[in-house]
Design a protein around this motif. Structure first.
Motif, PDB file in Angstrom:
ATOM      1  N   VAL A 160      40.925  43.906  34.044  1.00  0.00           N
ATOM      2  CA  VAL A 160      40.864  45.252  33.478  1.00  0.00           C
ATOM      3  C   VAL A 160      41.908  46.171  34.099  1.00  0.00           C
ATOM      4  CG1 VAL A 160      39.445  47.352  33.419  1.00  0.00           C
ATOM      5  CG2 VAL A 160      38.445  45.144  32.784  1.00  0.00           C
ATOM      6  N   PHE A 161      42.126  46.042  35.398  1.00  0.00           N
ATOM      7  CA  PHE A 161      42.984  46.992  36.096  1.00  0.00           C
ATOM      8  C   PHE A 161      44.467  46.817  35.764  1.00  0.00           C
ATOM      9  CE2 PHE A 161      39.166  46.666  38.774  1.00  0.00           C
ATOM     10  CZ  PHE A 161      38.767  47.991  38.733  1.00  0.00           C
ATOM     11  N   GLY A 162      44.845  45.658  35.237  1.00  0.00           N
ATOM     12  CA  GLY A 162      46.236  45.454  34.854  1.00  0.00           C
ATOM     13  C   GLY A 162      46.678  46.414  33.770  1.00  0.00           C
ATOM     14  N   PRO A 163      46.148  46.287  32.550  1.00  0.00           N
ATOM     15  CA  PRO A 163      46.555  47.210  31.484  1.00  0.00           C
ATOM     16  C   PRO A 163      46.145  48.658  31.750  1.00  0.00           C
ATOM     17  CG  PRO A 163      44.739  45.804  30.773  1.00  0.00           C
ATOM     18  CD  PRO A 163      45.226  45.241  32.066  1.00  0.00           C
ATOM     19  N   LEU A 164      45.059  48.847  32.471  1.00  0.00           N
ATOM     20  CA  LEU A 164      44.580  50.204  32.725  1.00  0.00           C
ATOM     21  C   LEU A 164      45.591  51.019  33.525  1.00  0.00           C
ATOM     22  CD1 LEU A 164      42.021  51.913  32.203  1.00  0.00           C
ATOM     23  CD2 LEU A 164      41.157  51.144  34.414  1.00  0.00           C
ATOM     24  N   THR A 165      46.256  50.395  34.477  1.00  0.00           N
ATOM     25  CA  THR A 165      47.154  51.135  35.363  1.00  0.00           C
ATOM     26  C   THR A 165      48.638  50.871  35.109  1.00  0.00           C
ATOM     27  OG1 THR A 165      47.035  49.376  37.042  1.00  0.00           O
ATOM     28  CG2 THR A 165      45.407  51.148  37.186  1.00  0.00           C
ATOM     29  N   ALA A 166      48.991  49.882  34.308  1.00  0.00           N
ATOM     30  CA  ALA A 166      50.403  49.552  34.072  1.00  0.00           C
ATOM     31  C   ALA A 166      51.129  50.723  33.417  1.00  0.00           C
ATOM     32  CB  ALA A 166      50.512  48.308  33.197  1.00  0.00           C
ATOM     33  N   HIS A 167      52.328  51.014  33.875  1.00  0.00           N
ATOM     34  CA  HIS A 167      53.045  52.197  33.407  1.00  0.00           C
ATOM     35  C   HIS A 167      53.387  52.125  31.925  1.00  0.00           C
ATOM     36  CE1 HIS A 167      56.487  49.484  33.954  1.00  0.00           C
ATOM     37  NE2 HIS A 167      57.164  50.290  33.155  1.00  0.00           N
ATOM     38  N   ASP A 168      53.591  50.899  31.414  1.00  0.00           N
ATOM     39  CA  ASP A 168      53.971  50.759  30.009  1.00  0.00           C
ATOM     40  C   ASP A 168      52.781  50.422  29.112  1.00  0.00           C
ATOM     41  OD1 ASP A 168      53.642  48.284  31.125  1.00  0.00           O
ATOM     42  OD2 ASP A 168      55.508  47.431  30.348  1.00  0.00           O
ATOM     43  N   GLU A 169      51.586  50.434  29.682  1.00  0.00           N
ATOM     44  CA  GLU A 169      50.382  50.228  28.878  1.00  0.00           C
ATOM     45  C   GLU A 169      49.539  51.504  28.893  1.00  0.00           C
ATOM     46  OE1 GLU A 169      48.603  46.242  28.864  1.00  0.00           O
ATOM     47  OE2 GLU A 169      50.153  45.669  30.312  1.00  0.00           O
ATOM     48  N   MET A 170      48.495  51.571  29.720  1.00  0.00           N
ATOM     49  CA  MET A 170      47.635  52.754  29.678  1.00  0.00           C
ATOM     50  C   MET A 170      47.982  53.774  30.761  1.00  0.00           C
ATOM     51  SD  MET A 170      44.154  50.679  28.697  1.00  0.00           S
ATOM     52  CE  MET A 170      43.245  51.956  27.826  1.00  0.00           C
ATOM     53  N   ALA A 171      48.667  53.346  31.805  1.00  0.00           N
ATOM     54  CA  ALA A 171      49.246  54.239  32.823  1.00  0.00           C
ATOM     55  C   ALA A 171      48.238  55.229  33.407  1.00  0.00           C
ATOM     56  CB  ALA A 171      50.443  54.997  32.233  1.00  0.00           C
ATOM     57  N   GLN A 172      47.004  54.797  33.544  1.00  0.00           N
ATOM     58  CA  GLN A 172      45.956  55.725  33.973  1.00  0.00           C
ATOM     59  C   GLN A 172      45.864  55.797  35.494  1.00  0.00           C
ATOM     60  OE1 GLN A 172      44.260  58.413  33.923  1.00  0.00           O
ATOM     61  NE2 GLN A 172      43.045  57.924  32.096  1.00  0.00           N
ATOM     62  N   ASN A 173      45.641  57.002  35.980  1.00  0.00           N
ATOM     63  CA  ASN A 173      45.301  57.230  37.380  1.00  0.00           C
ATOM     64  C   ASN A 173      43.784  57.090  37.507  1.00  0.00           C
ATOM     65  OD1 ASN A 173      44.238  59.035  39.605  1.00  0.00           O
ATOM     66  ND2 ASN A 173      46.412  59.123  40.079  1.00  0.00           N
ATOM     67  N   LEU A 174      43.338  56.163  38.323  1.00  0.00           N
ATOM     68  CA  LEU A 174      41.907  55.861  38.376  1.00  0.00           C
ATOM     69  C   LEU A 174      41.075  57.042  38.864  1.00  0.00           C
ATOM     70  CD1 LEU A 174      41.983  52.185  39.716  1.00  0.00           C
ATOM     71  CD2 LEU A 174      41.686  52.977  37.361  1.00  0.00           C
ATOM     72  N   PHE A 175      41.624  57.851  39.770  1.00  0.00           N
ATOM     73  CA  PHE A 175      40.878  59.015  40.252  1.00  0.00           C
ATOM     74  C   PHE A 175      40.721  60.057  39.132  1.00  0.00           C
ATOM     75  CE2 PHE A 175      42.749  57.236  44.156  1.00  0.00           C
ATOM     76  CZ  PHE A 175      41.581  57.042  44.890  1.00  0.00           C
TER      77      PHE A 175
ATOM     78  N   PHE B 199      45.704  36.651  31.670  1.00  0.00           N
ATOM     79  CA  PHE B 199      47.103  36.939  31.416  1.00  0.00           C
ATOM     80  C   PHE B 199      47.803  35.596  31.142  1.00  0.00           C
ATOM     81  CE2 PHE B 199      46.168  40.573  34.405  1.00  0.00           C
ATOM     82  CZ  PHE B 199      46.075  41.536  33.406  1.00  0.00           C
ATOM     83  N   TRP B 200      49.017  35.657  30.664  1.00  0.00           N
ATOM     84  CA  TRP B 200      49.740  34.445  30.294  1.00  0.00           C
ATOM     85  C   TRP B 200      50.043  33.554  31.492  1.00  0.00           C
ATOM     86  CZ3 TRP B 200      50.118  32.627  25.538  1.00  0.00           C
ATOM     87  CH2 TRP B 200      50.001  33.502  24.447  1.00  0.00           C
ATOM     88  N   ASP B 201      50.071  34.161  32.688  1.00  0.00           N
ATOM     89  CA  ASP B 201      50.400  33.370  33.875  1.00  0.00           C
ATOM     90  C   ASP B 201      49.225  33.221  34.842  1.00  0.00           C
ATOM     91  OD1 ASP B 201      50.225  35.909  34.979  1.00  0.00           O
ATOM     92  OD2 ASP B 201      52.386  36.128  35.259  1.00  0.00           O
ATOM     93  N   GLY B 202      48.039  33.669  34.440  1.00  0.00           N
ATOM     94  CA  GLY B 202      46.888  33.557  35.323  1.00  0.00           C
ATOM     95  C   GLY B 202      46.894  34.567  36.450  1.00  0.00           C
ATOM     96  N   GLY B 203      47.532  35.698  36.218  1.00  0.00           N
ATOM     97  CA  GLY B 203      47.686  36.694  37.272  1.00  0.00           C
ATOM     98  C   GLY B 203      46.418  37.399  37.686  1.00  0.00           C
ATOM     99  N   SER B 204      45.355  37.301  36.911  1.00  0.00           N
ATOM    100  CA  SER B 204      44.051  37.820  37.345  1.00  0.00           C
ATOM    101  C   SER B 204      43.052  36.684  37.317  1.00  0.00           C
ATOM    102  CB  SER B 204      43.578  38.967  36.435  1.00  0.00           C
ATOM    103  OG  SER B 204      43.215  38.472  35.159  1.00  0.00           O
ATOM    104  N   THR B 205      42.055  36.777  38.169  1.00  0.00           N
ATOM    105  CA  THR B 205      41.126  35.657  38.318  1.00  0.00           C
ATOM    106  C   THR B 205      39.949  35.722  37.350  1.00  0.00           C
ATOM    107  OG1 THR B 205      39.960  36.863  40.068  1.00  0.00           O
ATOM    108  CG2 THR B 205      41.697  35.340  40.749  1.00  0.00           C
ATOM    109  N   ASN B 206      39.602  36.904  36.879  1.00  0.00           N
ATOM    110  CA  ASN B 206      38.462  37.042  35.977  1.00  0.00           C
ATOM    111  C   ASN B 206      38.610  38.335  35.182  1.00  0.00           C
ATOM    112  OD1 ASN B 206      37.545  39.177  37.738  1.00  0.00           O
ATOM    113  ND2 ASN B 206      36.659  37.614  39.058  1.00  0.00           N
ATOM    114  N   LEU B 207      37.691  38.554  34.253  1.00  0.00           N
ATOM    115  CA  LEU B 207      37.779  39.737  33.392  1.00  0.00           C
ATOM    116  C   LEU B 207      37.632  41.028  34.176  1.00  0.00           C
ATOM    117  CD1 LEU B 207      35.735  38.503  30.309  1.00  0.00           C
ATOM    118  CD2 LEU B 207      38.156  39.115  30.325  1.00  0.00           C
TER     119      LEU B 207
END
Length: 348
Positions: A131-146, A119-127
């Motif tokens: 993955v979980f950032g865009p996958l669950t973000a409400h304005d991106e993929m907004a997916q429920n993992l279950f 991410f632009w600010d280093g908010g995740s440590t590795n790939l």
């Protein structure tokens, strides 16, 4: 016995044909990342050894809209291969919510070397964690993992592929591992510049481009360093002088948002210059629309602040028109035409 041999060869032929059609290999063959001769060795230790079946599974997931809540958005919606896995817009509205994101979608290039945060600010440590950032973000993929587990388990091919890749069931952790494996294969190192560097056919560069190369070495490689053309670090490059946070997520604060170190105010991750002619617009918020605008920013638009990178003089580098044109000419030699059409990266 002759008939037994005939049957054996018929079965062998069928098996080979099946493999050619993309059948799942029952053995998760270990995969060795092909490091270009002039690149450093990648350093990452995520307990996620790469395999051919894991990479293939990650590619399927990367292009699958099932990963979004409305089954309309995939990772490729914001990371198109033809644009070096960028999206060509300043702030994407391709997400489930249909609202503009707060930051520009970064290009996915040479991710195996991205070992100092994402991410632009280093908010995740590795790939894997990214993955979980865009996958669950409400304005991106907004997916429920279950719900995602249920959707993928309903697809027999996914059940088989996860078992082959990880010797286990479908899980959010294994989804992240597979996608990380695929993204680490996105290696770009076959531009005209690379051919020039390695003395390969097609590596001719004009005098203007060579002058641009020297200027980039002098003026830019403090941050866009080495053959990766990035130091994978965070810098304040003079886009703003004021970093007042008017957003509840603090996205304008840069690296400070993660570190809470005042010295990190306004610092953002250095993107690679590779394929930069394909990845406009530029900067963390996509505010600059062309390479010419970017070079002009560094020439005359630098804004002073307490965390401005010391290699950037307040007011800019004061480049004349000839030098600015030379830099742009060189940057275009970093376009890797093979990368953007490579069938290994296309939608399966």
């Amino acid at each position: 016995m002759k008939w037994q041999k005939a049957v054996f060869f018929i079965l062998l032929t069928i098996a080979l044909v099946g493999c050619n059609k993309g059948e799942i290999d029952p053995e998760p063959q270990a995969y060795t990342l092909p490091v270009p001769d002039h690149f450093p060795e990648p350093v990452f230790d995520t307990q996620n050894p790469m395999t051919r079946v894991g990479i293939d599974l990650g590619r399927m997931l990367f292009y699958d809209v099932r990963l979004s809540a409305n089954n309309k958005v995939s990772c490729a919606s914001c990371h198109a291969q033809s644009l070096a896995f960028s999206d060509g817009v300043a702030l994407s509205k391709a997400g489930v919510a249909g609202t503009a994101l707060k930051r520009h979608s970064p290009a996915l290039i040479n991710m195996a070397w991205a070992n100092n945060g994402l991410f632009w600010d280093g908010g995740s440590t590795n790939l894997e964690s990214q993955v979980f950032g865009p996958l669950t973000a409400h304005d991106e993929m907004a997916q429920n993992l279950f719900e995602l587990m249920d959707e993928l388990n309903a697809v027999p091919e996914y059940v088989t592929r996860f078992r082959a890749a990880f010797d286990g069931e479908i899980s959010s952790q294994n989804i992240a591992k597979a996608m990380a494996q695929f993204q680490r294969t996105l290696i770009s190192a076959d531009s005209r510049y690379d051919k020039f560097k390695l003395n390969k056919s097609g590596g001719t560069m004009s005098p203007v481009e060579l002058k641009g190369l020297e200027l980039v070495k002098q003026k830019c490689q403090g941050c866009h360093s080495g053959e990766l053309f990035t130091d994978n670090d965070y810098h304040n490059n003079g886009l703003d002088a004021d970093f007042s946070n008017t957003d509840h997520e603090g996205v304008f604060l840069g690296r400070y948002r993660i570190s809470y170190d005042l010295d990190d105010l306004g610092k953002f991750r250095t993107p690679t210059l590779r394929n930069v002619a394909l990845t406009a617009p530029y900067m963390h918020d996509g505010r600059l629309g062309s390479l010419e605008e970017v070079v002009e920013h560094y020439s005359s638009g630098i804004k002073n602040s307490g965390t401005l990178d010391p290699r950037l003089p307040a007011g800019g580098l004061k480049l004349n028109s000839e030098k600015k044109a030379a830099i742009v000419s060189f940057l275009k030699t970093l376009t890797d035409q093979t990368f953007i059409v490579d069938p290994k990266f296309k939608k399966p």
